[in-house]
Design an enzyme around this catalytic site. Structure first.
Site, PDB file in Angstrom:
ATOM      1  N   GLU A 135     -34.136  97.657   8.322  1.00 26.69           N
ATOM      2  CA  GLU A 135     -32.837  97.551   9.020  1.00 26.69           C
ATOM      3  C   GLU A 135     -32.891  96.466  10.100  1.00 26.69           C
ATOM      4  OE1 GLU A 135     -29.702  97.938   9.030  1.00 26.69           O
ATOM      5  OE2 GLU A 135     -29.247  99.982   9.685  1.00 26.69           O
TER       6      GLU A 135
ATOM      7  N   THR B 208     -23.875  92.117  10.462  1.00 26.18           N
ATOM      8  CA  THR B 208     -24.192  92.926  11.645  1.00 26.18           C
ATOM      9  C   THR B 208     -24.891  92.086  12.714  1.00 26.18           C
ATOM     10  OG1 THR B 208     -24.391  94.866  10.247  1.00 26.18           O
ATOM     11  CG2 THR B 208     -25.387  95.023  12.412  1.00 26.18           C
TER      12      THR B 208
HETATM   13  N1  HSE Z   1     -24.864 100.496  15.581  1.00 23.92           N
HETATM   14  C1  HSE Z   1     -24.868  99.362  14.702  1.00 23.92           C
HETATM   15  C2  HSE Z   1     -23.894  98.349  15.232  1.00 23.92           C
HETATM   16  C3  HSE Z   1     -24.480  99.782  13.321  1.00 23.92           C
HETATM   17  O1  HSE Z   1     -22.752  98.730  15.477  1.00 23.92           O
HETATM   18  O2  HSE Z   1     -24.255  97.186  15.406  1.00 23.92           O
HETATM   19  C4  HSE Z   1     -24.542  98.677  12.316  1.00 23.92           C
HETATM   20  O3  HSE Z   1     -25.840  98.387  11.940  1.00 23.92           O
END
Ligand code: HSE
Length: 308
Positions: free
Chosen positions: A128, A181
């Site tokens: 991740e 992201t």
């Molecule tokens: N918490 C993370 C974000 C989730 O909002 O960037 C996506 O990977």
């Protein structure tokens, strides 16, 4: 066991007031992964269906997660992996977490090792972190354990499964644009005011209390994002219109799913969730961007083996 196939669910991260710490496992769809033992050592990704992503181990989230696991827990076997990507990349529905969890859970299961899910988390997180630029487990945790999860502290693997009322339904709209992201984390990496911290922590506490006490009104009042929504909303076409329509149609709350572009709405009961879905479709059909909508219950099981 020579081979297994696992399915690793999609998820909604953040859930409005829990940036990087709250997540919900969905039962709508998940990446499937076929993993075979091989006498030839090493990891190989033979095939990926459903997404145009690299099969190179060091450039693939599943490959990176599996490599991290095998570094800690070596095996005399090699592994051949085929991935059926069903969670769209860059959709905000936990695509990288789905693949990373499938790889570490699948290999561990195939080796019939007694290593607990909680100890697999760190390896999935390595995958991740490659995809999003920072280690966080708000998608990994619900995909691994199922249910509604809170990552209290990642470094000590303090992860909790929260209770939730049985009648909760999630409606998703996925506008088919890709949001990376890593990119949106950069634009949201801002200093935030003490006032916002206070509001966000108050809502998080209230939401958890509402989940424990089946208090839908309290849950609804707390589904507010003080931290990232304002920066990310502008990247999602019609975001505020969609949110307004969800609330008008009776949803408990509505927000960005993970880093977007998908939007989630939480409802009490399937009928309301369906109204929200129809509302989303009416609004977004005026847009040229393709989209998908679906309704999901919370999947309390998480990643699982479907063939062996
Ligand atoms: N918490 C993370 C974000 C989730 O909002 O960037 C996506 O990977």
């Amino acid at each position: 066991m020579e081979s297994i196939k696992v399915v690793s669910p999609s998820s909604v991260a953040n859930v409005s007031c829990g940036f990087d710490i709250l997540g919900i496992c969905l039962d709508h769809t998940g990446d499937e992964m076929l993993i075979k033992k091989s006498k030839i050592p090493g990891l190989r990704i033979l095939k990926i269906n459903g997404a145009d992503i690299s099969t190179k181990i060091e450039k693939n989230v599943a490959g990176i997660a599996a490599k991290s696991y095998l570094k800690k827990y070596p095996s005399r076997f090699g592994f051949e992996i085929e991935i059926i990507k069903k969670v769209s990349v860059g959709s905000g529905l936990g695509s990288s977490a789905s693949s990373a969890v499938a790889a570490v859970y699948g290999i561990n299961y195939l080796l019939e090792r007694n290593i607990k899910k909680i100890d697999l988390i760190n390896h999935a997180v390595v995958g991740e972190a490659y995809a999003s630029g920072q280690a966080h487990a708000d998608n990994i945790a619900p995909t691994m354990f199922g249910g509604f999860t809170l990552v209290r502290d990642l470094s000590s693997l303090d992860i909790l499964k929260l209770p939730y009322p049985n009648d909760i339904y999630i409606t998703i709209i996925h506008p088919e644009i890709e949001i990376k992201t890593s990119m949106v984390r950069e634009i949201t990496n801002k200093k935030i005011s003490m006032n916002k911290v206070i509001k966000q922590t108050a809502n998080l506490g209230g939401l958890i209390s509402g989940l424990y006490s089946n208090n839908y009104e309290l849950i609804s009042r707390c589904l507010v994002d003080e931290i990232v929504e304002e920066y990310r909303a502008e990247l999602i076409p019609d975001y505020y219109l969609l949110k307004e329509s969800a609330i008008k149609n009776g949803a408990l709350g509505c927000g960005i799913s993970g880093s977007g572009p998908s939007i989630f709405s939480m409802s009490k009961g399937k009928e309301t969730a369906l109204k929200v879905k129809i509302g989303f479709e009416e609004i977004f059909s005026n847009n040229k961007i393709k989209f998908k909508t679906f309704i999901s219950k919370i999947n309390n099981e998480g990643v699982k083996v479907i063939e062996r």
